[in-house]
Write a protein that holds these residues in place. Structure first.
Motif, PDB file in Angstrom:
ATOM      1  N   GLN A 177       0.811  -1.217   0.000  1.00  0.00           N
ATOM      2  CA  GLN A 177       0.000   0.000   0.000  1.00  0.00           C
ATOM      3  C   GLN A 177       0.847   1.270   0.000  1.00  0.00           C
ATOM      4  O   GLN A 177       0.386   2.339  -0.396  1.00  0.00           O
ATOM      5  CB  GLN A 177      -0.943   0.007   1.210  1.00  0.00           C
ATOM      6  CG  GLN A 177      -2.053  -1.029   1.131  1.00  0.00           C
ATOM      7  CD  GLN A 177      -2.913  -0.864  -0.109  1.00  0.00           C
ATOM      8  OE1 GLN A 177      -3.310   0.248  -0.449  1.00  0.00           O
ATOM      9  NE2 GLN A 177      -3.221  -1.973  -0.782  1.00  0.00           N
ATOM     10  N   LYS A 178       2.092   1.175   0.421  1.00  0.00           N
ATOM     11  CA  LYS A 178       2.964   2.347   0.481  1.00  0.00           C
ATOM     12  C   LYS A 178       3.548   2.717  -0.883  1.00  0.00           C
ATOM     13  O   LYS A 178       4.124   3.784  -1.037  1.00  0.00           O
ATOM     14  CB  LYS A 178       4.114   2.091   1.464  1.00  0.00           C
ATOM     15  CG  LYS A 178       3.667   1.956   2.911  1.00  0.00           C
ATOM     16  CD  LYS A 178       4.858   1.686   3.814  1.00  0.00           C
ATOM     17  CE  LYS A 178       4.426   1.535   5.265  1.00  0.00           C
ATOM     18  NZ  LYS A 178       5.577   1.246   6.167  1.00  0.00           N
ATOM     19  N   SER A 179       3.418   1.820  -1.862  1.00  0.00           N
ATOM     20  CA  SER A 179       4.021   2.041  -3.174  1.00  0.00           C
ATOM     21  C   SER A 179       2.965   1.985  -4.271  1.00  0.00           C
ATOM     22  O   SER A 179       2.219   1.003  -4.375  1.00  0.00           O
ATOM     23  CB  SER A 179       5.107   0.991  -3.441  1.00  0.00           C
ATOM     24  OG  SER A 179       5.558   1.044  -4.778  1.00  0.00           O
ATOM     25  N   VAL A 180       2.911   3.026  -5.091  1.00  0.00           N
ATOM     26  CA  VAL A 180       1.962   3.050  -6.207  1.00  0.00           C
ATOM     27  C   VAL A 180       2.309   1.951  -7.204  1.00  0.00           C
ATOM     28  O   VAL A 180       1.421   1.259  -7.723  1.00  0.00           O
ATOM     29  CB  VAL A 180       1.978   4.426  -6.900  1.00  0.00           C
ATOM     30  CG1 VAL A 180       1.069   4.406  -8.131  1.00  0.00           C
ATOM     31  CG2 VAL A 180       1.548   5.516  -5.936  1.00  0.00           C
ATOM     32  N   ILE A 181       3.609   1.790  -7.487  1.00  0.00           N
ATOM     33  CA  ILE A 181       4.040   0.784  -8.455  1.00  0.00           C
ATOM     34  C   ILE A 181       3.646  -0.616  -7.998  1.00  0.00           C
ATOM     35  O   ILE A 181       3.144  -1.427  -8.785  1.00  0.00           O
ATOM     36  CB  ILE A 181       5.560   0.867  -8.674  1.00  0.00           C
ATOM     37  CG1 ILE A 181       5.924   2.201  -9.334  1.00  0.00           C
ATOM     38  CG2 ILE A 181       6.050  -0.299  -9.526  1.00  0.00           C
ATOM     39  CD1 ILE A 181       7.409   2.394  -9.542  1.00  0.00           C
ATOM     40  N   LEU A 182       3.848  -0.893  -6.699  1.00  0.00           N
ATOM     41  CA  LEU A 182       3.498  -2.215  -6.179  1.00  0.00           C
ATOM     42  C   LEU A 182       1.985  -2.441  -6.212  1.00  0.00           C
ATOM     43  O   LEU A 182       1.528  -3.555  -6.480  1.00  0.00           O
ATOM     44  CB  LEU A 182       4.030  -2.379  -4.758  1.00  0.00           C
ATOM     45  CG  LEU A 182       5.543  -2.580  -4.620  1.00  0.00           C
ATOM     46  CD1 LEU A 182       5.929  -2.664  -3.151  1.00  0.00           C
ATOM     47  CD2 LEU A 182       5.987  -3.838  -5.357  1.00  0.00           C
ATOM     48  N   VAL A 195       5.661 -10.862 -15.351  1.00  0.00           N
ATOM     49  CA  VAL A 195       5.769 -10.190 -16.653  1.00  0.00           C
ATOM     50  C   VAL A 195       5.706  -8.679 -16.475  1.00  0.00           C
ATOM     51  O   VAL A 195       6.505  -7.932 -17.045  1.00  0.00           O
ATOM     52  CB  VAL A 195       4.649 -10.666 -17.601  1.00  0.00           C
ATOM     53  CG1 VAL A 195       4.718  -9.921 -18.920  1.00  0.00           C
ATOM     54  CG2 VAL A 195       4.750 -12.175 -17.827  1.00  0.00           C
ATOM     55  N   VAL A 196       4.757  -8.223 -15.669  1.00  0.00           N
ATOM     56  CA  VAL A 196       4.619  -6.784 -15.426  1.00  0.00           C
ATOM     57  C   VAL A 196       5.857  -6.254 -14.717  1.00  0.00           C
ATOM     58  O   VAL A 196       6.358  -5.162 -15.033  1.00  0.00           O
ATOM     59  CB  VAL A 196       3.355  -6.499 -14.595  1.00  0.00           C
ATOM     60  CG1 VAL A 196       3.249  -5.009 -14.286  1.00  0.00           C
ATOM     61  CG2 VAL A 196       2.123  -6.984 -15.327  1.00  0.00           C
ATOM     62  N   TYR A 197       6.348  -7.014 -13.750  1.00  0.00           N
ATOM     63  CA  TYR A 197       7.571  -6.623 -13.034  1.00  0.00           C
ATOM     64  C   TYR A 197       8.738  -6.442 -14.001  1.00  0.00           C
ATOM     65  O   TYR A 197       9.479  -5.449 -13.930  1.00  0.00           O
ATOM     66  CB  TYR A 197       7.917  -7.690 -11.989  1.00  0.00           C
ATOM     67  CG  TYR A 197       9.328  -7.611 -11.459  1.00  0.00           C
ATOM     68  CD1 TYR A 197       9.699  -6.637 -10.536  1.00  0.00           C
ATOM     69  CD2 TYR A 197      10.304  -8.514 -11.903  1.00  0.00           C
ATOM     70  CE1 TYR A 197      11.002  -6.571 -10.059  1.00  0.00           C
ATOM     71  CE2 TYR A 197      11.596  -8.446 -11.430  1.00  0.00           C
ATOM     72  CZ  TYR A 197      11.941  -7.477 -10.511  1.00  0.00           C
ATOM     73  OH  TYR A 197      13.239  -7.404 -10.060  1.00  0.00           O
ATOM     74  N   LEU A 198       8.902  -7.369 -14.929  1.00  0.00           N
ATOM     75  CA  LEU A 198      10.005  -7.286 -15.883  1.00  0.00           C
ATOM     76  C   LEU A 198       9.795  -6.159 -16.891  1.00  0.00           C
ATOM     77  O   LEU A 198      10.766  -5.563 -17.363  1.00  0.00           O
ATOM     78  CB  LEU A 198      10.180  -8.626 -16.599  1.00  0.00           C
ATOM     79  CG  LEU A 198      10.710  -9.764 -15.717  1.00  0.00           C
ATOM     80  CD1 LEU A 198      10.703 -11.083 -16.478  1.00  0.00           C
ATOM     81  CD2 LEU A 198      12.118  -9.457 -15.211  1.00  0.00           C
ATOM     82  N   ILE A 199       8.542  -5.845 -17.210  1.00  0.00           N
ATOM     83  CA  ILE A 199       8.267  -4.702 -18.092  1.00  0.00           C
ATOM     84  C   ILE A 199       8.685  -3.407 -17.404  1.00  0.00           C
ATOM     85  O   ILE A 199       9.309  -2.526 -18.022  1.00  0.00           O
ATOM     86  CB  ILE A 199       6.776  -4.666 -18.482  1.00  0.00           C
ATOM     87  CG1 ILE A 199       6.443  -5.823 -19.428  1.00  0.00           C
ATOM     88  CG2 ILE A 199       6.425  -3.328 -19.131  1.00  0.00           C
ATOM     89  CD1 ILE A 199       4.972  -5.951 -19.752  1.00  0.00           C
ATOM     90  N   ILE A 200       8.369  -3.281 -16.127  1.00  0.00           N
ATOM     91  CA  ILE A 200       8.782  -2.092 -15.361  1.00  0.00           C
ATOM     92  C   ILE A 200      10.300  -2.035 -15.266  1.00  0.00           C
ATOM     93  O   ILE A 200      10.919  -0.979 -15.464  1.00  0.00           O
ATOM     94  CB  ILE A 200       8.154  -2.121 -13.956  1.00  0.00           C
ATOM     95  CG1 ILE A 200       6.636  -2.035 -14.058  1.00  0.00           C
ATOM     96  CG2 ILE A 200       8.704  -0.984 -13.101  1.00  0.00           C
ATOM     97  CD1 ILE A 200       5.912  -2.248 -12.734  1.00  0.00           C
ATOM     98  N   HIS A 201      10.905  -3.171 -14.981  1.00  0.00           N
ATOM     99  CA  HIS A 201      12.363  -3.274 -14.911  1.00  0.00           C
ATOM    100  C   HIS A 201      12.983  -2.867 -16.242  1.00  0.00           C
ATOM    101  O   HIS A 201      13.967  -2.105 -16.298  1.00  0.00           O
ATOM    102  CB  HIS A 201      12.737  -4.716 -14.557  1.00  0.00           C
ATOM    103  CG  HIS A 201      14.187  -4.927 -14.260  1.00  0.00           C
ATOM    104  ND1 HIS A 201      15.169  -4.929 -15.240  1.00  0.00           N
ATOM    105  CD2 HIS A 201      14.835  -5.145 -13.092  1.00  0.00           C
ATOM    106  CE1 HIS A 201      16.349  -5.145 -14.692  1.00  0.00           C
ATOM    107  NE2 HIS A 201      16.179  -5.274 -13.381  1.00  0.00           N
ATOM    108  N   GLY A 202      12.402  -3.347 -17.327  1.00  0.00           N
ATOM    109  CA  GLY A 202      12.931  -3.044 -18.654  1.00  0.00           C
ATOM    110  C   GLY A 202      12.779  -1.576 -19.021  1.00  0.00           C
ATOM    111  O   GLY A 202      13.657  -1.001 -19.678  1.00  0.00           O
ATOM    112  N   THR A 203      11.676  -0.969 -18.607  1.00  0.00           N
ATOM    113  CA  THR A 203      11.470   0.455 -18.879  1.00  0.00           C
ATOM    114  C   THR A 203      12.538   1.296 -18.190  1.00  0.00           C
ATOM    115  O   THR A 203      13.122   2.210 -18.790  1.00  0.00           O
ATOM    116  CB  THR A 203      10.079   0.894 -18.408  1.00  0.00           C
ATOM    117  OG1 THR A 203       9.085   0.112 -19.075  1.00  0.00           O
ATOM    118  CG2 THR A 203       9.843   2.371 -18.695  1.00  0.00           C
ATOM    119  N   MET A 204      12.812   0.976 -16.930  1.00  0.00           N
ATOM    120  CA  MET A 204      13.831   1.717 -16.178  1.00  0.00           C
ATOM    121  C   MET A 204      15.215   1.495 -16.766  1.00  0.00           C
ATOM    122  O   MET A 204      16.024   2.426 -16.874  1.00  0.00           O
ATOM    123  CB  MET A 204      13.793   1.297 -14.709  1.00  0.00           C
ATOM    124  CG  MET A 204      12.486   1.640 -14.015  1.00  0.00           C
ATOM    125  SD  MET A 204      12.387   1.020 -12.326  1.00  0.00           S
ATOM    126  CE  MET A 204      13.694   1.964 -11.543  1.00  0.00           C
TER     127      MET A 204
END
Length: 261
Positions: A177-182, A195-204
């Motif tokens: 709840q403390k993180s918007v991304i999470l 998959v979503v985690y790796l997409i975020i990782h890849g974007t960064m």
């Protein structure tokens, strides 16, 4: 770095052999060995493969520079790496990100005879410094996904192993709840969360490749960015020590007060 920057990569290699061997031994006992499949380890391996096996390969040279001066260097800030001398794990984590970045800087601006090339050495395009590294990242992330979440997924769970996904995406609802991304990530069904985690990782990671074109062409900007990240690690280490010693000091005072009472 001051006296002989052109030979720094040998020192980087020595540190990597010692500290990565130690980490493999320690992590394997704790079921953390799968963390060593992360991009940062591949980046270190890629850099050493280049300087020792293919030092005259222009493609690998620019790819290595971008990986070391991009996601690895900025990970010092993103992961809050700390220069804590008595903690081997923290030292290893900082070395894993800082040493490749230092090697990339030294080999770009102070190459030795083994590494120096013709005039093509200094010429690089956006495609070589940004497009190619992103393609390399895509290859790594597909391989990583299939290893960790398909082929070895059951084995990792059965052994009680841990991946970076398990660390970065906690099960604690209060932390989520403390993180918007999470909150966004965990709103997806469980099979889709990696998959979503790796997409975020890849974007960064892709964003971190963008400044490497500037770093390749501007010594001062490259040096300033590197010093900024290294200074952050020193600041984080100092903050860590301050908190530790302040906590111990408070405990000593509390114990003394109890004895006096």
């Amino acid at each position: 770095m001051g006296h002989s920057p052109q030979t720094y990569y040998h020192y980087w290699t020595l540190k990597s052999i010692v500290l990565f061997s130690w980490r493999w031994h320690e992590y394997r006992q704790k079921g953390l060995q799968y963390l060593m499949l992360e991009l940062c380890y591949f980046g270190n391996f890629l850099g050493m493969l280049h300087v020792y096996m293919f030092p005259q390969n222009l493609i690998m040279r620019k790819l290595t520079f971008s990986v070391c001066s991009g996601p690895l260097m900025w990970s010092i800030m993103a992961m809050r790496n700390s220069l804590v001398f008595h903690d081997v794990d923290k030292v290893t984590t900082l070395m894993m990100h800082a040493s490749p970045a230092l090697a990339g800087w030294s080999l770009r601006w102070f190459p030795d005879d083994h590494y120096r090339m013709n005039e093509n050495f200094a010429v690089a395009t956006w495609g070589e410094l940004v497009g190619l590294p992103i393609l390399f990242y895509c290859c790594w992330v597909v391989l990583y996904y299939f290893i960790c979440f398909v082929f070895l997924n059951d084995r990792i769970k059965r052994q009680g192993g841990v991946t970076m996904f398990d660390i970065m995406v906690p099960k604690d609802k209060a932390k989520i709840q403390k993180s918007v991304i999470l909150r966004v990530l965990t709103s997806f069904p469980d099979p889709w969360q990696p998959v979503v985690y790796l997409i975020i990782h890849g974007t960064m990671a892709s964003v971190s490749f963008l400044p490497t074109y500037v770093f390749w062409n501007h010594f001062v900007l490259h040096t300033c960015a590197l010093l900024f990240c290294l200074s952050l690690s020193i600041w984080n280490g100092g903050t860590f020590y301050f908190k530790v010693f302040a906590k111990r000091y408070y405990q000593d005072i509390s114990q003394s007060a109890k004895k006096d009472s």
